[in-house]
Motif scaffolding. Structure first.
Motif, PDB file in Angstrom:
ATOM      1  N   VAL A   6      38.318  40.070  36.862  1.00  0.00           N
ATOM      2  CA  VAL A   6      37.052  39.441  37.245  1.00  0.00           C
ATOM      3  C   VAL A   6      36.945  39.485  38.763  1.00  0.00           C
ATOM      4  N   THR A   7      35.789  39.915  39.262  1.00  0.00           N
ATOM      5  CA  THR A   7      35.528  39.918  40.700  1.00  0.00           C
ATOM      6  C   THR A   7      34.583  38.772  41.028  1.00  0.00           C
ATOM      7  N   LEU A   8      35.053  37.864  41.911  1.00  0.00           N
ATOM      8  CA  LEU A   8      34.267  36.677  42.266  1.00  0.00           C
ATOM      9  C   LEU A   8      33.308  36.980  43.412  1.00  0.00           C
ATOM     10  N   ALA A   9      32.181  36.284  43.387  1.00  0.00           N
ATOM     11  CA  ALA A   9      31.264  36.327  44.528  1.00  0.00           C
ATOM     12  C   ALA A   9      31.933  35.643  45.720  1.00  0.00           C
ATOM     13  N   HIS A  46      27.537  42.745  33.449  1.00  0.00           N
ATOM     14  CA  HIS A  46      27.213  41.746  32.423  1.00  0.00           C
ATOM     15  C   HIS A  46      25.814  41.209  32.692  1.00  0.00           C
ATOM     16  N   PRO A  47      24.775  42.039  32.606  1.00  0.00           N
ATOM     17  CA  PRO A  47      23.426  41.572  32.992  1.00  0.00           C
ATOM     18  C   PRO A  47      22.933  40.413  32.173  1.00  0.00           C
ATOM     19  N   GLY A  48      23.388  40.274  30.943  1.00  0.00           N
ATOM     20  CA  GLY A  48      22.903  39.188  30.096  1.00  0.00           C
ATOM     21  C   GLY A  48      23.419  37.834  30.515  1.00  0.00           C
ATOM     22  N   ASP A  49      24.465  37.806  31.377  1.00  0.00           N
ATOM     23  CA  ASP A  49      25.063  36.532  31.770  1.00  0.00           C
ATOM     24  C   ASP A  49      24.440  35.959  33.032  1.00  0.00           C
ATOM     25  N   ALA A  50      23.678  36.771  33.759  1.00  0.00           N
ATOM     26  CA  ALA A  50      23.141  36.298  35.033  1.00  0.00           C
ATOM     27  C   ALA A  50      21.944  35.401  34.786  1.00  0.00           C
ATOM     28  N   PRO A  51      21.726  34.407  35.646  1.00  0.00           N
ATOM     29  CA  PRO A  51      20.590  33.507  35.460  1.00  0.00           C
ATOM     30  C   PRO A  51      19.283  34.217  35.777  1.00  0.00           C
ATOM     31  N   HIS A  83      30.767  34.792  27.260  1.00  0.00           N
ATOM     32  CA  HIS A  83      29.443  35.392  27.399  1.00  0.00           C
ATOM     33  C   HIS A  83      28.394  34.617  26.614  1.00  0.00           C
ATOM     34  N   ALA A  84      28.788  34.034  25.494  1.00  0.00           N
ATOM     35  CA  ALA A  84      27.815  33.295  24.689  1.00  0.00           C
ATOM     36  C   ALA A  84      27.244  32.111  25.470  1.00  0.00           C
ATOM     37  N   ALA A  85      28.124  31.425  26.198  1.00  0.00           N
ATOM     38  CA  ALA A  85      27.673  30.264  26.971  1.00  0.00           C
ATOM     39  C   ALA A  85      27.297  30.640  28.395  1.00  0.00           C
ATOM     40  N   GLY A  86      27.595  31.891  28.798  1.00  0.00           N
ATOM     41  CA  GLY A  86      27.296  32.312  30.164  1.00  0.00           C
ATOM     42  C   GLY A  86      28.163  31.619  31.187  1.00  0.00           C
ATOM     43  N   MET A  87      29.436  31.382  30.837  1.00  0.00           N
ATOM     44  CA  MET A  87      30.322  30.616  31.719  1.00  0.00           C
ATOM     45  C   MET A  87      31.626  31.377  31.957  1.00  0.00           C
ATOM     46  N   LEU A  88      32.182  31.220  33.172  1.00  0.00           N
ATOM     47  CA  LEU A  88      33.567  31.603  33.473  1.00  0.00           C
ATOM     48  C   LEU A  88      34.417  30.355  33.246  1.00  0.00           C
ATOM     49  N   ARG A  89      35.386  30.448  32.321  1.00  0.00           N
ATOM     50  CA  ARG A  89      36.214  29.276  32.000  1.00  0.00           C
ATOM     51  C   ARG A  89      37.628  29.537  32.506  1.00  0.00           C
ATOM     52  N   MET A 108      38.051  24.183  34.147  1.00  0.00           N
ATOM     53  CA  MET A 108      36.866  24.363  34.964  1.00  0.00           C
ATOM     54  C   MET A 108      35.944  25.379  34.300  1.00  0.00           C
ATOM     55  N   SER A 109      34.642  25.105  34.324  1.00  0.00           N
ATOM     56  CA  SER A 109      33.636  26.021  33.779  1.00  0.00           C
ATOM     57  C   SER A 109      32.577  26.226  34.844  1.00  0.00           C
ATOM     58  N   VAL A 110      32.324  27.515  35.205  1.00  0.00           N
ATOM     59  CA  VAL A 110      31.380  27.856  36.266  1.00  0.00           C
ATOM     60  C   VAL A 110      30.388  28.871  35.706  1.00  0.00           C
ATOM     61  N   PRO A 111      29.085  28.695  35.949  1.00  0.00           N
ATOM     62  CA  PRO A 111      28.104  29.681  35.477  1.00  0.00           C
ATOM     63  C   PRO A 111      28.436  31.075  35.989  1.00  0.00           C
ATOM     64  N   ILE A 112      28.388  32.044  35.086  1.00  0.00           N
ATOM     65  CA  ILE A 112      28.734  33.414  35.458  1.00  0.00           C
ATOM     66  C   ILE A 112      27.819  33.919  36.571  1.00  0.00           C
ATOM     67  N   GLY A 113      26.562  33.535  36.528  1.00  0.00           N
ATOM     68  CA  GLY A 113      25.622  34.007  37.535  1.00  0.00           C
ATOM     69  C   GLY A 113      25.991  33.574  38.939  1.00  0.00           C
ATOM     70  N   ARG A 114      26.720  32.446  39.090  1.00  0.00           N
ATOM     71  CA  ARG A 114      27.125  31.978  40.412  1.00  0.00           C
ATOM     72  C   ARG A 114      28.563  32.315  40.724  1.00  0.00           C
TER      73      ARG A 114
END
Length: 957
Positions: A838-841, A952-957, A880-886, A936-942
């Motif tokens: 995983v590459t973080l922003a 993963h375009p479907g995960d972005a807000p 991906h279902a919840a759109g979260m990095l856990r 910890m759970s963080v939105p994938i889009g952020r």
């Protein structure tokens, strides 16, 4: 019975008397013997009574001695209090002296001779050394001692200190480049023993090899004496505490039996019901195997020297942890001078040991982050503005070694014109109007040059909130400044050249008076290329009838801002004697204060226009030649139909069409930015204001590509017909460069502000009631941020790998054997890291690095990493279902967790602030008995970098 009856107890003698009475019947003759025995019994009783009296006297004497011992204990307690006060006073004097030394540090250069420092310069190749008079005085040598072999000084060094001094020289020459040593000498004149400190630096030659050592020596005898006095008083204080009975112990040196107080037994991990007295061998079994022999050796040394026993050892405890104990004691001697007992005190120093290790690690991490940072950084004294620490990157930027920077004021390296702005920014921070400041200035270099830098500075405050130091980060923007200026000048020249169809550009620099002509301008004037251009030269070529009018135009232009007056004049061309008409126009360029700094303009030959009525055909031919020769696309357009009447080769090349194809097209067919109605409206609007107009638009090529174009157009009346002449310049490349430049500037500004905001938050939110804890906490958090910053910089600020970020953060908290620089790809045995790539922003990397730092700090202090058997597992996945990095942090094998803490600590607030507030995530802590678990759970889009979100375009807000 016999002569040894006195050794028998009285009841036994009585039994013998009974036996004699029974023997009277069978042996009457034994009566006499019984009477004698009774007499002896009577004497024995008398002797026992005498012994009882002696025993009573002995007990009375023991009670008297006990009273004396109690009085002695009281005296010892009084002495302990006195020693404590004396020690506090001594500490205060030392602290006062340290403060005085720190205050005079900035004046070190001016007080060099007064401080008793002697300088030296040692040539390693020849062995020859140069020294000053102050050094001769330190060593007690005559003033006329000539320079030469350094062996003259080496002979005066104490033999026991020469090996360490030589090792320090080898390290300076072969490794660090810095020489630091302390040693004793015997003065040559008096034989007095003195302590000296040496500080120096290796000087390298052009080939990078060390050629010389240069440094200073100074006397530290008084400091050494103060340190020894402090150590002695601290030893006295510890012995005074021994008399108070805290953690006391006693050893009978004759029998090997040992007596431990209840507190001392607890410290050694013994149960509460363990006997107070036991063999010394059992005590030795409680000590760590590696410390047993050294502990006994320490006792032997204390007895041999009749001195203090002081040894620190480890005691493994039943729960698997280790306690550090400092043993202090002295021997008690009998009248013959033989040691019979040893009395002492056991002190738990585990916390101190851990704090020392943590402080050393924190200092090492901060030093590594500061020194290893690729960003130039400095620390300055807030009161004086003088540098107290600089890193290698700043030394490279400043072009000076650290020794030339430490202790000097920032103004010494700042361009005088930039000092006022920086001082004003500092005053705003001092008045509390801003938490930090940022300024752009020029840094002066030793070679006379300078560099443009952006300085971002924040104060470091003491617990009372007073600023004591500043931390500043420098960014070299010289190339960016030069590129911006070059781009601006280039665009100015290009625009003016485009105005004239690319014929003859000129420039006048007001500061130097120098005039610059393009090659085509030289050709226009018929002058040899690169000839110095002066006003006198120009006047000599201008037709005599036009010289006064040209001088008036030059004088008028000198005071103008913006567009310059147009001028038309004739020249008698030196190259062929021809008379030519020239047209000149330009614009005044100003600085930030609005003052003209130079004139830029163009010239073109208008002879054809002037002779048009007399030679129309010739003029048309010259126009056609010019039409095809100009380095821009030119099109002639019918304003009514917007069809193309004529185009040159440059216009065809720009659009990808042939002349024949363009002849069948209209302007709306290639215009991509305006509709046909907008084209006509724009033309009418400009026609009402000016004949010549200029604007930017977009053209569509034959292939469908879009090109940015600068258009300069004018409507011309020819033979009763209006034609529109348009010059096109392809500015697509320039537009892209401008966009990239703006994006780069915005991104640099954003990143610098983000980094300073995080540092400011760490400084503001960290509790300041304990200066040492505050320093460790701030240094740890800045180091965590620096590690994330380094990884982001390595990835060009596009993102950071989550796995690498976790491993780097945890490695900082593990022993060097597990996390050292040569660990390579070997796993860390106490840490398990598992998850997808995983590459973080950048913002998520900085925030998660702070959260991981706080978790690791808690684990080292209280959790799994505080004991050797502890383990930490970090796992993550993309939901991906919840759109979260856990991400889950789980500790095991550490001290048992009885219950959640009663209050929320600062580390918990940092974690919540970074995960919840910065990233919009959630956090949950589970206080299991086996160890802390943090999810910890963080939105994938952020959380994910832009490139990762594209996967993963479907995960972005």
């Amino acid at each position: 019975m016999g002569a040894d009856w006195r050794a028998r107890p009285v009841p036994a003698l009585a039994a013998d008397a009974g036996e004699l009475a029974e023997a009277q019947a069978p042996a009457a003759g034994a009566c006499a013997k019984g009477a004698a025995l009774a007499a002896e019994l009577s004497r024995a009783r008398l002797e026992n009574a005498a012994l009882a009296a002696e025993l009573a006297e002995a007990r009375a004497e023991l009670r008297a001695r006990a009273a004396d011992a109690a009085r002695e204990a009281g005296e010892l307690r009084a002495r302990a209090d006195a020693l404590a006060r004396e020690n506090a006073e001594l500490r205060a004097r030392i602290e006062a002296r340290s403060a005085a030394l720190a205050a005079t540090e900035a004046r070190l250069r001016l007080a060099f001779d007064a401080a008793g420092m002697g300088s030296w310069d040692w040539d390693l190749a020849t062995g020859r050394a140069e020294w000053d008079d102050a050094l001769r005085r330190l060593f007690g040598l005559p003033p006329d001692t000539p320079p030469g072999d350094i062996g003259r000084f080496n002979a005066l060094i104490h033999p026991e200190d020469r090996t360490a001094r030589d090792a320090a020289i080898r390290i300076a020459v072969m490794e660090t480049g810095e020489y630091r040593a302390e040693f004793r000498i015997r003065r040559a004149d008096t034989g007095e023993e003195r302590w000296l400190a040496a500080r120096g630096r290796a000087v390298t030659g052009p080939d990078g090899r060390v050629e010389r050592l240069v440094g200073v020596d100074f006397d530290i005898t008084d400091r050494r004496a103060a340190e020894a006095a402090l150590a002695e008083n601290e030893a006295r204080l510890r012995l005074a505490q021994e008399a108070a009975g805290a953690g006391a112990w006693e050893v009978d040196l004759r029998t090997g039996r040992m007596r431990l107080s209840g507190e001392s037994r607890r410290l050694h991990g013994l149960p509460a019901d363990h006997p107070e007295v036991f063999d010394e061998a059992e005590w030795a079994e409680r000590i760590h195997p590696e410390d047993r022999a050294p502990a006994r050796a320490a006792v032997a040394r204390a007895l041999a020297a009749r001195g203090l026993y002081d040894f620190t050892y480890r005691v493994p405890l039943p729960d698997g942890s280790v306690r550090w104990i400092q043993g202090l004691g002295r021997a008690v001697y009998d009248g013959d001078g033989r040691a019979t007992r040893m009395l002492g005190l056991s002190i738990d120093v585990t916390s101190s040991k851990r704090a020392e290790a943590a402080l050393a690690a924190s200092e090492a991490e901060f030093r590594a982050a500061f020194e290893g940072s690729g960003l130039p950084m400095v620390q300055s004294d807030y009161a004086t503005g003088r540098y107290v620490r600089v890193n290698a990157a700043f030394c490279r930027l400043a072009g000076r070694p650290a020794a030339d920077l430490i202790g000097r004021h920032y103004s010494e390296f700042t361009h005088p014109d930039d000092l006022a702005a920086q001082r004003a920014a500092i005053r705003r921070v001092t008045r509390g109007e801003a938490a930090s400041y940022e300024t752009v200035k020029r840094m002066l270099l030793p070679d006379g040059g300078m560099r443009w830098v952006r300085v971002s500075s924040s104060p470091v405050r003491d617990p009372a909130g007073r600023p004591i130091r500043t931390v500043a980060v420098f960014q070299d923007i010289t190339e960016a400044k030069a590129a911006t200026e070059a781009l601006r000048v280039s665009e100015e020249r290009l625009r003016l050249a485009q105005n004239a169809g690319g014929i003859g550009a000129w420039e006048v620099d007001h500061a130097t008076g120098r005039r610059h002509w393009s090659e085509s301008t030289y050709r226009l004037w018929g002058i040899e290329t690169d000839s110095p251009v002066t006003l006198d030269l120009m006047l000599s070529v201008i037709h005599p009838e036009d010289r006064d009018r040209f001088r008036a135009k030059v004088a008028e232009a000198a005071t103008r801002r913006g567009p310059l007056p147009e001028a038309e004049f004739r020249i008698v061309r030196p190259s062929d004697g021809a008379v030519r008409w020239l047209y000149s126009t330009g614009e005044a360029m100003t600085d930030e204060d609005g003052r003209p700094v130079r004139h830029l303009g163009i010239m073109r030959d208008i002879t054809a226009q002037k002779e048009a009525e007399a030679a129309l055909a010739e003029s048309e031919e010259r126009f056609r030649t010019l039409f095809e020769a100009v380095p821009v696309g030119v099109a002639v357009i019918d304003p009514e139909t917007l069809g193309f009447v004529a185009v040159n080769d440059r216009a065809c090349a720009l659009l990808g069409y042939t002349r024949e194809e363009l002849a069948r097209l209209r302007l709306p067919d290639i215009e991509a930015a305006m509709s046909e109605a907008e084209i006509r409206t724009e033309a009418l609007a400009h026609a009402a204001r000016t004949r010549l107009r200029e604007f930017e638009t977009r053209h569509r090529t034959k292939s469908g590509a879009i090109r940015d174009v600068l258009v300069r157009t004018a409507d011309v009346q020819l033979g009763g017909r209006t034609l529109r002449y348009s010059a096109w310049v392809d500015i697509t490349g320039r537009k892209l460069a401008e966009a990239r430049q703006a994006l780069l500037a915005k991104e640099l500004d954003h990143r610098a502000k983000n980094a300073l905001a995080v540092v400011q938050a760490a400084l503001r939110l960290t509790p300041k009631d304990d200066p040492e804890a505050y320093a460790r906490a701030v240094e740890g958090r800045v180091a965590a941020l620096a590690r994330a910053h380094t990884m982001l910089a390595a990835g060009r600020w596009e993102g950071a790998e989550l796995r690498a970020l976790i491993e780097a953060e945890l490695a900082a908290f593990l022993p060097s054997a597990e996390a050292g620089p040569d660990r390579g790809d070997r796993p860390m045995p106490r840490v398990e890291v598992d998850g997808a790539e995983v590459t973080l922003a950048p913002s998520a990397a900085q925030a998660l690095s702070m959260a991981l730092h706080e978790l690791a700090t808690n684990a080292v202090k209280y959790g799994a990493l505080s004991v050797p058997a502890g383990r930490v597992a970090v796992r993550w996945h993309l939901d991906h279902a919840a759109g979260m990095l856990r991400l889950r942090w789980a500790e095991s094998g550490g001290p048992p967790v009885a219950a959640p803490p009663r209050r929320r600590g600062f580390g918990s607030r940092v974690i919540e602030g970074t995960v919840r507030d910065q990233l919009g995530g959630r956090i949950e802590r589970l206080w299991d008995a086996g160890g802390l678990a943090c999810e910890m759970s963080v939105p994938i889009g952020r959380a994910l970098a832009r490139t990762e979100r594209d996967r993963h375009p479907g995960d972005a807000p």
